[in-house]
Structure formats: C-alpha cells, structure tokens
Design a protein around this motif. Structure first.
Motif, PDB file in Angstrom:
ATOM      1  N   ALA A  50       0.866  -1.181   0.000  1.00  0.00           N
ATOM      2  CA  ALA A  50       0.000   0.000   0.000  1.00  0.00           C
ATOM      3  C   ALA A  50       0.900   1.226   0.000  1.00  0.00           C
ATOM      4  N   ALA A  51       0.744   2.078  -0.997  1.00  0.00           N
ATOM      5  CA  ALA A  51       1.576   3.282  -1.118  1.00  0.00           C
ATOM      6  C   ALA A  51       0.770   4.508  -0.730  1.00  0.00           C
ATOM      7  N   LYS A  52       1.246   5.205   0.272  1.00  0.00           N
ATOM      8  CA  LYS A  52       0.648   6.464   0.697  1.00  0.00           C
ATOM      9  C   LYS A  52       1.406   7.591   0.001  1.00  0.00           C
ATOM     10  N   ILE A  53       0.728   8.289  -0.899  1.00  0.00           N
ATOM     11  CA  ILE A  53       1.357   9.336  -1.702  1.00  0.00           C
ATOM     12  C   ILE A  53       0.937  10.683  -1.132  1.00  0.00           C
ATOM     13  N   ILE A  54       1.887  11.398  -0.541  1.00  0.00           N
ATOM     14  CA  ILE A  54       1.592  12.642   0.179  1.00  0.00           C
ATOM     15  C   ILE A  54       2.021  13.831  -0.666  1.00  0.00           C
ATOM     16  N   ASP A  55       1.075  14.725  -0.919  1.00  0.00           N
ATOM     17  CA  ASP A  55       1.327  15.938  -1.694  1.00  0.00           C
ATOM     18  C   ASP A  55       1.755  17.046  -0.724  1.00  0.00           C
ATOM     19  N   LEU A  56       3.021  17.387  -0.733  1.00  0.00           N
ATOM     20  CA  LEU A  56       3.553  18.376   0.197  1.00  0.00           C
ATOM     21  C   LEU A  56       3.163  19.798  -0.162  1.00  0.00           C
ATOM     22  N   SER A  57       2.708  20.013  -1.387  1.00  0.00           N
ATOM     23  CA  SER A  57       2.377  21.373  -1.812  1.00  0.00           C
ATOM     24  C   SER A  57       1.159  21.931  -1.081  1.00  0.00           C
ATOM     25  N   THR A  58       0.327  21.053  -0.502  1.00  0.00           N
ATOM     26  CA  THR A  58      -0.858  21.528   0.208  1.00  0.00           C
ATOM     27  C   THR A  58      -0.506  22.116   1.571  1.00  0.00           C
ATOM     28  N   ASP A  59       0.619  21.703   2.142  1.00  0.00           N
ATOM     29  CA  ASP A  59       1.059  22.195   3.450  1.00  0.00           C
ATOM     30  C   ASP A  59       2.566  22.004   3.537  1.00  0.00           C
ATOM     31  N   PRO A  60       3.313  22.837   2.827  1.00  0.00           N
ATOM     32  CA  PRO A  60       4.742  22.579   2.633  1.00  0.00           C
ATOM     33  C   PRO A  60       5.588  22.578   3.895  1.00  0.00           C
ATOM     34  N   ASP A  61       5.189  23.296   4.930  1.00  0.00           N
ATOM     35  CA  ASP A  61       6.022  23.401   6.127  1.00  0.00           C
ATOM     36  C   ASP A  61       5.643  22.378   7.191  1.00  0.00           C
ATOM     37  N   SER A  62       4.489  22.587   7.848  1.00  0.00           N
ATOM     38  CA  SER A  62       4.076  21.679   8.924  1.00  0.00           C
ATOM     39  C   SER A  62       3.749  20.296   8.408  1.00  0.00           C
ATOM     40  N   GLY A  63       3.247  20.210   7.164  1.00  0.00           N
ATOM     41  CA  GLY A  63       2.922  18.906   6.593  1.00  0.00           C
ATOM     42  C   GLY A  63       4.145  18.037   6.444  1.00  0.00           C
ATOM     43  N   GLU A  64       5.207  18.588   5.906  1.00  0.00           N
ATOM     44  CA  GLU A  64       6.439  17.815   5.738  1.00  0.00           C
ATOM     45  C   GLU A  64       7.037  17.444   7.086  1.00  0.00           C
ATOM     46  N   GLN A  65       6.977  18.346   8.036  1.00  0.00           N
ATOM     47  CA  GLN A  65       7.515  18.071   9.371  1.00  0.00           C
ATOM     48  C   GLN A  65       6.773  16.912  10.029  1.00  0.00           C
ATOM     49  N   ALA A  66       5.430  16.904   9.905  1.00  0.00           N
ATOM     50  CA  ALA A  66       4.630  15.831  10.497  1.00  0.00           C
ATOM     51  C   ALA A  66       4.944  14.489   9.841  1.00  0.00           C
ATOM     52  N   VAL A  67       5.101  14.481   8.523  1.00  0.00           N
ATOM     53  CA  VAL A  67       5.416  13.242   7.807  1.00  0.00           C
ATOM     54  C   VAL A  67       6.775  12.711   8.233  1.00  0.00           C
ATOM     55  N   PHE A  90      10.156   7.172  -0.553  1.00  0.00           N
ATOM     56  CA  PHE A  90      10.703   7.883  -1.714  1.00  0.00           C
ATOM     57  C   PHE A  90      10.296   9.349  -1.597  1.00  0.00           C
ATOM     58  N   GLU A  91      11.219  10.236  -1.940  1.00  0.00           N
ATOM     59  CA  GLU A  91      10.955  11.670  -1.802  1.00  0.00           C
ATOM     60  C   GLU A  91      11.272  12.414  -3.090  1.00  0.00           C
ATOM     61  N   SER A  92      10.486  13.454  -3.344  1.00  0.00           N
ATOM     62  CA  SER A  92      10.793  14.420  -4.394  1.00  0.00           C
ATOM     63  C   SER A  92      10.542  15.800  -3.801  1.00  0.00           C
ATOM     64  N   ASN A  93      10.620  16.833  -4.608  1.00  0.00           N
ATOM     65  CA  ASN A  93      10.389  18.183  -4.098  1.00  0.00           C
ATOM     66  C   ASN A  93       8.946  18.402  -3.669  1.00  0.00           C
ATOM     67  N   THR A  94       8.027  17.668  -4.272  1.00  0.00           N
ATOM     68  CA  THR A  94       6.605  17.922  -4.003  1.00  0.00           C
ATOM     69  C   THR A  94       5.848  16.728  -3.436  1.00  0.00           C
ATOM     70  N   PHE A  95       6.446  15.530  -3.439  1.00  0.00           N
ATOM     71  CA  PHE A  95       5.732  14.346  -2.968  1.00  0.00           C
ATOM     72  C   PHE A  95       6.635  13.490  -2.073  1.00  0.00           C
ATOM     73  N   ILE A  96       5.992  12.796  -1.139  1.00  0.00           N
ATOM     74  CA  ILE A  96       6.653  11.733  -0.379  1.00  0.00           C
ATOM     75  C   ILE A  96       5.824  10.468  -0.545  1.00  0.00           C
ATOM     76  N   PHE A  97       6.474   9.354  -0.864  1.00  0.00           N
ATOM     77  CA  PHE A  97       5.822   8.069  -1.036  1.00  0.00           C
ATOM     78  C   PHE A  97       6.194   7.171   0.145  1.00  0.00           C
ATOM     79  N   LEU A  98       5.203   6.725   0.911  1.00  0.00           N
ATOM     80  CA  LEU A  98       5.431   5.769   1.990  1.00  0.00           C
ATOM     81  C   LEU A  98       4.816   4.440   1.568  1.00  0.00           C
ATOM     82  N   VAL A  99       5.626   3.395   1.526  1.00  0.00           N
ATOM     83  CA  VAL A  99       5.153   2.087   1.075  1.00  0.00           C
ATOM     84  C   VAL A  99       5.052   1.160   2.291  1.00  0.00           C
TER      85      VAL A  99
END
Length: 337
Positions: A50-67, A90-99
């Motif tokens: 199961a891959a959780k694909i997180i879009d960091l652009s919706t909350d670039p600061d606190s969202g990334e910190q929480a992840v 897996f990480e990119s500038n705008t997404f984090i993938f948690l598998v």
C-alpha cells in the motif's frame, strides 16, 4: 471514478522516478486532503503493498515536518510482528511516497461492525497481541496516543498490526505531554484534564493503557464504555471513569475480563495497571488451543479476503491536534458502533 481520472491524480513520473522504477501503482484505496493511498505491486517480486502518496504542496512546512516525524517513529518501532511495517520511502520536491505492507483482512473495526462483538477467546487472542505491540512501542520510548479498533489491522495470518502513528511522540525520560489529540471516546482522563485545567500535570504512556481498556470493553460487547449522545455527558463519564457492566450483553461474560477492564480504566494513571501486569492477569493465563480459538475468526475474514486493506483510513488520518473537543465528538458520534 473513470480510470483516466484516477491516472490524472498520479504524480508525474519525472518527480518520482525511483518509486515508479520499483513499484507499479494500481487502484486507489483511499483519499485524504493531502494524500492518496494506492495498492501497488513490486515489479521484481510481484508482491502487493500500500503506497501512501503525500502531496507536500498543500502544506509545505508543517505537513512535511509531520510526515518526517511519523517516518522517524515508524522506523524506530520497526521489526515487531504486531507493528505495521514501513517498507520504503521515496521523496521528491513535491511528494513523499510511503510504502507499507498490505493487510488484506482490513481493520479490526470493520470486523467488529460485522459481528457486533467478539467472544472472550477471540478478545483474548486479539488483546494479547495488542498489549505486546504496545509494550514494545513503549519500550522504544514512543507513546501512540490514538489506539482504537480503526488503527488495528489484521494481516493475512489474522495477526494484529498496530498502525497510524500520526499522533505518536517519542518521550524523553520523565517527559510529559499537554496537547489534546486523539479520538474522543478513547481519550484518557488525564489527557482531557490538560485542556480543562491550567495546572494539569500532563500525561504520558499510561494514556495508551487506558485506550486498551476501551478497546477491550468494545470488543466484548460491541459498544464503547463511555459513549453518550450528549458530548458533555460523555466527557464527564470519561473524567469520572463512569461505565458499567450492567447491560444484558455482559451477563454471559466471566469475571476475569471484567476485572482486567476495571484495572485498565482507572482514572488516576498512577494507579492504572501496567502492560506487564495486564499480560500477567488471569484473563491471559487460560490454557487454550490458539488455532482452534481463532479458527471461526479466520474463516469469516477469509471470505472477504479479496478486499484490500483499508490502510487508507489509517494512513489518511489528519495529524492535527483537536482544536475543539466538540468537533471531534461529533465525528465520533457519526461513526459510533
């Protein structure tokens, strides 16, 4: 949703080349404000995840910190049979993938809503694993803070997998917390006290032990101990530890599980039973054939084994503290058993 619309929601392959090189994303399992969970297949082995694909652009600061905090905690508690396993990041500038591993038998909550309640033997089987998983989490200095049947998965072998560490925190020795977060019906009195009293002493690992008591009560009779349609009465019931074994559903339940629940749902955390003491309680000392005890549960769940795990629900929980108790209680009431 049309297939073309689903495909449009996948991140561009240029931003996550490493993920797409290793996994083939499939159908959506669940969606949230800032993330999507998809079943995916590891190309080399054919195994499902199961891959959780997180879009960091919706909350670039606190969202990334929480992840990143959740990733740290998941890695910190990795390796235990009753804890969800994070396979890849897996990480990119705008997404984090948690598998994550994929648990096809879904949430304990789903099963409970189907059968209403579990026998003492099934409850013993489930709760032993929950306690052992929580004991390990605590030994690693982690407090979960959101234990409930929705956050307990059942894997292919019908073993427990504790998941959703979005509210979890690592505590230093002697450290206590004061923020109000979690799910209302499972909150410990000391957590609520922090939002009501300026001089509240805070809370620690014992909140997870209280939540285990609520889970155990709910498994046995199909309803939580403190729920009330009026949220302020529910709050007061929790603060006072006011519940009962008087409903007809308790008539055929033996004294041992009731005694353990009484020791778990103690308002003063300093007098609450420890996990080690809980596992040594007479309720868990009954000699039994585990495979025989759990066989009906395995059979009933395997009839629905084509369904993929609802890790979406677990992974998509918003990692935000409660801004008001009332709003969360309303949500809890809408999902009551």
């Amino acid at each position: 949703m049309a297939k073309e619309e689903e495909d449009d929601k996948l991140p561009d392959k240029d931003v996550a080349k490493e993920f797409y090189a290793k996994y083939e994303p499939k159908e959506i399992l669940g969606k949230g404000i800032s993330c999507t969970v998809r079943r995916c297949i590891e190309k080399e082995t054919g195994k499902e995840f199961a891959a959780k694909i997180i879009d960091l652009s919706t909350d670039p600061d606190s969202g990334e910190q929480a992840v990143r905090q959740e990733i740290f905690i998941l890695r910190h508690v990795a390796g235990h049979p009753y804890i969800i396993e994070l396979q890849d990041v897996f990480e990119s500038n705008t997404f984090i993938f948690l598998v994550f591993e994929l648990c096809k038998n879904g949430e304990l909550f789903d099963y409970l809503t189907t059968v209403v309640n579990l026998s003492e033997k099934k409850t013993r089987y489930i709760m032993r694993q929950v306690f052992e998983g929580v004991e390990y989490i605590h030994s690693r200095g982690i407090v979960h803070r959101d234990l409930k049947p929705e956050n307990i998965l059942l894997d292919d072998n019908l073993n427990v997998k504790i998941t959703d560490f979005g509210f979890a925190r690592k505590l230093d020795p002697g450290e206590v917390l004061y923020d109000l977060c979690g799910t209302p019906g499972y909150l410990a009195p000391e957590t609520l006290r922090c939002s009501m009293m300026e001089d509240a002493p805070g809370y620690s690992f014992q909140v997870d032990i209280w939540a285990c008591g609520v889970i155990m009560y709910t498994l046995l009779v199909g309803c939580p101990p403190f729920w009330h349609r009026k949220q302020m009465i529910m709050l007061r019931n929790i603060m006072e530890g006011k519940y009962s074994f008087s409903s007809p559903e308790w008539a055929d339940i033996s004294e041992a599980p009731k005694d353990l629940i009484r020791k778990l749902l103690v308002v003063d955390p300093n007098h609450r039973i420890t996990i080690k003491e809980a596992l040594a309680h007479p309720f868990f000392q009954t000699v039994q054939m585990w495979d025989q005890d759990i066989a009906p549960l395995k059979h009933s769940l395997r009839r629905d084994s084509h369904r993929f795990s609802r890790i979406a629900h677990l992974a998509l929980k918003e990692n935000l503290p409660l801004s008001t108790v009332g709003r969360k209680f309303t949500r809890a009431q809408n999902r009551k058993l």
